[in-house]
Scaffold this motif. Structure first.
Motif, PDB file in Angstrom:
ATOM      1  N   TYR A  21      35.226  65.576  21.200  1.00  0.00           N
ATOM      2  CA  TYR A  21      33.792  65.593  21.158  1.00  0.00           C
ATOM      3  C   TYR A  21      33.046  66.367  20.285  1.00  0.00           C
ATOM      4  O   TYR A  21      33.520  67.430  19.892  1.00  0.00           O
ATOM      5  CB  TYR A  21      33.506  66.338  22.724  1.00  0.00           C
ATOM      6  N   PRO A  22      31.864  65.774  19.970  1.00  0.00           N
ATOM      7  CA  PRO A  22      31.212  64.477  20.297  1.00  0.00           C
ATOM      8  C   PRO A  22      31.384  63.151  19.615  1.00  0.00           C
ATOM      9  O   PRO A  22      30.629  62.551  19.469  1.00  0.00           O
ATOM     10  CB  PRO A  22      29.832  65.225  20.029  1.00  0.00           C
ATOM     11  N   ASP A  23      32.727  63.034  19.282  1.00  0.00           N
ATOM     12  CA  ASP A  23      33.124  61.939  18.652  1.00  0.00           C
ATOM     13  C   ASP A  23      32.892  60.551  19.488  1.00  0.00           C
ATOM     14  O   ASP A  23      33.215  60.394  20.782  1.00  0.00           O
ATOM     15  CB  ASP A  23      34.485  61.806  18.539  1.00  0.00           C
ATOM     16  N   PRO A  24      31.952  59.686  19.110  1.00  0.00           N
ATOM     17  CA  PRO A  24      31.570  58.633  20.006  1.00  0.00           C
ATOM     18  C   PRO A  24      32.582  57.582  20.523  1.00  0.00           C
ATOM     19  O   PRO A  24      32.398  57.034  21.473  1.00  0.00           O
ATOM     20  CB  PRO A  24      30.440  57.744  19.166  1.00  0.00           C
ATOM     21  N   ARG A  25      33.888  57.656  20.093  1.00  0.00           N
ATOM     22  CA  ARG A  25      34.995  57.008  20.509  1.00  0.00           C
ATOM     23  C   ARG A  25      35.209  57.200  21.943  1.00  0.00           C
ATOM     24  O   ARG A  25      35.615  56.646  22.574  1.00  0.00           O
ATOM     25  CB  ARG A  25      36.268  57.208  19.647  1.00  0.00           C
ATOM     26  N   LEU A  26      34.946  58.458  22.185  1.00  0.00           N
ATOM     27  CA  LEU A  26      35.197  59.136  23.527  1.00  0.00           C
ATOM     28  C   LEU A  26      34.373  58.459  24.787  1.00  0.00           C
ATOM     29  O   LEU A  26      34.524  58.508  25.805  1.00  0.00           O
ATOM     30  CB  LEU A  26      35.370  60.582  23.681  1.00  0.00           C
ATOM     31  N   LYS A  27      33.442  57.945  24.167  1.00  0.00           N
ATOM     32  CA  LYS A  27      32.184  57.472  25.257  1.00  0.00           C
ATOM     33  C   LYS A  27      32.525  56.062  25.618  1.00  0.00           C
ATOM     34  O   LYS A  27      31.779  55.455  26.480  1.00  0.00           O
ATOM     35  CB  LYS A  27      30.890  57.598  24.558  1.00  0.00           C
ATOM     36  N   GLN A  28      33.588  55.340  25.054  1.00  0.00           N
ATOM     37  CA  GLN A  28      33.572  53.992  25.259  1.00  0.00           C
ATOM     38  C   GLN A  28      34.252  53.662  26.504  1.00  0.00           C
ATOM     39  O   GLN A  28      35.161  54.327  27.302  1.00  0.00           O
ATOM     40  CB  GLN A  28      34.065  53.145  24.387  1.00  0.00           C
ATOM     41  N   LEU A  29      33.981  52.547  26.986  1.00  0.00           N
ATOM     42  CA  LEU A  29      34.812  51.998  28.108  1.00  0.00           C
ATOM     43  C   LEU A  29      36.139  51.275  27.715  1.00  0.00           C
ATOM     44  O   LEU A  29      36.031  50.541  26.981  1.00  0.00           O
ATOM     45  CB  LEU A  29      33.755  50.836  28.911  1.00  0.00           C
ATOM     46  N   CYS A  30      37.128  51.855  28.022  1.00  0.00           N
ATOM     47  CA  CYS A  30      38.571  51.526  27.777  1.00  0.00           C
ATOM     48  C   CYS A  30      38.864  50.095  28.315  1.00  0.00           C
ATOM     49  O   CYS A  30      38.489  49.773  29.391  1.00  0.00           O
ATOM     50  CB  CYS A  30      39.312  52.383  27.850  1.00  0.00           C
ATOM     51  N   ARG A  31      39.711  49.428  27.740  1.00  0.00           N
ATOM     52  CA  ARG A  31      39.829  47.770  28.254  1.00  0.00           C
ATOM     53  C   ARG A  31      41.412  47.759  28.514  1.00  0.00           C
ATOM     54  O   ARG A  31      42.278  48.592  28.210  1.00  0.00           O
ATOM     55  CB  ARG A  31      39.652  46.838  26.946  1.00  0.00           C
ATOM     56  N   PRO A  32      41.581  47.153  29.665  1.00  0.00           N
ATOM     57  CA  PRO A  32      42.822  46.960  30.302  1.00  0.00           C
ATOM     58  C   PRO A  32      44.002  46.467  29.324  1.00  0.00           C
ATOM     59  O   PRO A  32      43.658  45.870  28.397  1.00  0.00           O
ATOM     60  CB  PRO A  32      42.762  45.966  31.338  1.00  0.00           C
ATOM     61  N   VAL A  33      45.058  46.943  29.322  1.00  0.00           N
ATOM     62  CA  VAL A  33      46.215  46.535  28.542  1.00  0.00           C
ATOM     63  C   VAL A  33      46.696  45.145  29.197  1.00  0.00           C
ATOM     64  O   VAL A  33      46.830  44.966  30.298  1.00  0.00           O
ATOM     65  CB  VAL A  33      47.570  47.509  28.949  1.00  0.00           C
ATOM     66  N   GLU A  34      46.966  44.249  28.294  1.00  0.00           N
ATOM     67  CA  GLU A  34      47.466  42.812  28.559  1.00  0.00           C
ATOM     68  C   GLU A  34      49.203  42.891  28.978  1.00  0.00           C
ATOM     69  O   GLU A  34      49.624  43.793  28.154  1.00  0.00           O
ATOM     70  CB  GLU A  34      47.094  41.798  28.034  1.00  0.00           C
ATOM     71  N   LEU A  35      49.468  42.198  29.732  1.00  0.00           N
ATOM     72  CA  LEU A  35      50.898  42.186  29.903  1.00  0.00           C
ATOM     73  C   LEU A  35      51.831  42.095  28.670  1.00  0.00           C
ATOM     74  O   LEU A  35      52.891  42.783  28.366  1.00  0.00           O
ATOM     75  CB  LEU A  35      51.342  41.039  31.045  1.00  0.00           C
ATOM     76  N   HIS A  36      51.334  41.129  27.892  1.00  0.00           N
ATOM     77  CA  HIS A  36      52.236  41.052  26.554  1.00  0.00           C
ATOM     78  C   HIS A  36      52.229  42.130  25.762  1.00  0.00           C
ATOM     79  O   HIS A  36      52.996  42.266  24.796  1.00  0.00           O
ATOM     80  CB  HIS A  36      51.618  39.581  25.877  1.00  0.00           C
ATOM     81  N   GLU A  37      51.206  43.201  26.096  1.00  0.00           N
ATOM     82  CA  GLU A  37      51.157  44.373  25.084  1.00  0.00           C
ATOM     83  C   GLU A  37      52.071  45.355  25.460  1.00  0.00           C
ATOM     84  O   GLU A  37      52.253  46.471  24.952  1.00  0.00           O
ATOM     85  CB  GLU A  37      49.606  44.806  24.960  1.00  0.00           C
ATOM     86  N   LEU A  38      52.539  45.277  26.723  1.00  0.00           N
ATOM     87  CA  LEU A  38      53.648  46.224  27.156  1.00  0.00           C
ATOM     88  C   LEU A  38      54.542  46.766  26.248  1.00  0.00           C
ATOM     89  O   LEU A  38      54.776  47.972  26.388  1.00  0.00           O
ATOM     90  CB  LEU A  38      53.892  45.635  28.692  1.00  0.00           C
ATOM     91  N   PRO A  39      55.413  45.882  25.713  1.00  0.00           N
ATOM     92  CA  PRO A  39      56.324  46.400  24.770  1.00  0.00           C
ATOM     93  C   PRO A  39      55.906  47.239  23.826  1.00  0.00           C
ATOM     94  O   PRO A  39      56.614  48.324  23.375  1.00  0.00           O
ATOM     95  CB  PRO A  39      57.176  45.163  24.391  1.00  0.00           C
ATOM     96  N   GLY A  40      54.798  47.039  23.180  1.00  0.00           N
ATOM     97  CA  GLY A  40      54.468  47.813  22.281  1.00  0.00           C
ATOM     98  C   GLY A  40      53.693  49.456  22.614  1.00  0.00           C
ATOM     99  O   GLY A  40      53.509  50.078  21.719  1.00  0.00           O
ATOM    100  N   LEU A  41      53.599  49.479  23.944  1.00  0.00           N
ATOM    101  CA  LEU A  41      53.011  50.443  24.517  1.00  0.00           C
ATOM    102  C   LEU A  41      53.847  51.756  24.779  1.00  0.00           C
ATOM    103  O   LEU A  41      53.379  53.024  24.491  1.00  0.00           O
ATOM    104  CB  LEU A  41      52.529  50.121  26.009  1.00  0.00           C
ATOM    105  N   ARG A  42      55.228  51.583  24.645  1.00  0.00           N
ATOM    106  CA  ARG A  42      56.134  52.585  24.775  1.00  0.00           C
ATOM    107  C   ARG A  42      55.927  53.673  23.595  1.00  0.00           C
ATOM    108  O   ARG A  42      56.027  54.803  23.791  1.00  0.00           O
ATOM    109  CB  ARG A  42      57.540  52.150  24.851  1.00  0.00           C
ATOM    110  N   GLN A  43      55.675  53.216  22.301  1.00  0.00           N
ATOM    111  CA  GLN A  43      55.701  53.963  21.226  1.00  0.00           C
ATOM    112  C   GLN A  43      54.395  54.839  21.497  1.00  0.00           C
ATOM    113  O   GLN A  43      54.311  56.086  21.263  1.00  0.00           O
ATOM    114  CB  GLN A  43      55.613  53.292  20.002  1.00  0.00           C
ATOM    115  N   LEU A  44      53.218  54.249  21.589  1.00  0.00           N
ATOM    116  CA  LEU A  44      51.894  54.907  21.955  1.00  0.00           C
ATOM    117  C   LEU A  44      52.082  55.895  23.164  1.00  0.00           C
ATOM    118  O   LEU A  44      51.735  57.147  22.878  1.00  0.00           O
ATOM    119  CB  LEU A  44      51.063  53.794  22.454  1.00  0.00           C
TER     120      LEU A  44
END
Ligand code: NI
Length: 175
Positions: A9-32
């Motif tokens: 804070y106060p980086d403006p990125r923290l204020k955004q509405l985050c978007r849902p993960v799509e199912l096809h993105e799940l494999p890449g999520l493990r690293q994150l």
């Protein structure tokens, strides 16, 4: 590059509405999620949302011990979570956040919280927590909607917090 810089804070990125993960993105999520876990441990945090490492996704983790698991377990990962129940009495307790090093804000939270989410395999699960675990889920879920510690205080206190964090001379005690 498993350790990631924590967005403060106060980086403006923290204020955004985050978007849902799509199912096809799940494999890449493990690293994150692994990166988030390492980053959270290194900073001695109890939980971390993906946006705190710069990824605007509806993903957060909670420390295993706080989530009532063996402390050697990996953090519990919540993907596209929903808080389906907030109950019990409320409790007013000072809360910290890795994006607000050295800052504590009293926040009233429900003592019981039930969340529904997907795990890293895309399987739905529900988990109910009390006290600190309930608080952690509510705090992390706030991050997904851009809601921060600074939104729980008045304008003057918010200005004070901004100044303190911009000066960057706060001791980083890792909560
Ligand atoms: Ni936080």
């Amino acid at each position: 590059m498993p350790l990631r810089p924590i967005v403060r804070y106060p980086d403006p990125r923290l204020k955004q509405l985050c978007r849902p993960v799509e199912l096809h993105e799940l494999p890449g999520l493990r690293q994150l999620v692994n990166d988030m876990a390492e980053t959270m441990f290194a900073a001695h945090g109890a939980g971390l949302a993906a946006i705190q490492v710069g990824e605007p996704l509806r993903v957060f983790i909670v420390d295993a011990e706080i989530a009532g698991r063996p402390p050697t377990d990996p953090p519990l990962a919540f993907i596209n979570p929903e808080l389906v129940l907030l109950g019990g009495a409320t409790e007013l307790t000072e809360e910290g956040c890795l994006s607000f090093p050295g800052i504590y804000v009293p926040i009233e939270r429900a003592l019981r919280c039930r969340a529904r989410a997907l795990d890293l395999d895309g399987q739905p699960f529900e988990v109910e927590g009390e006290a600190l675990f309930a608080r952690a889920m509510q705090h992390e879920n706030d991050h997904l909607n851009g809601r921060l510690l600074a939104d729980y205080v008045g304008r003057l206190k918010r200005k004070m917090i901004e100044r303190r964090l911009q000066r960057g001379d706060v001791e980083d005690d890792g909560r």
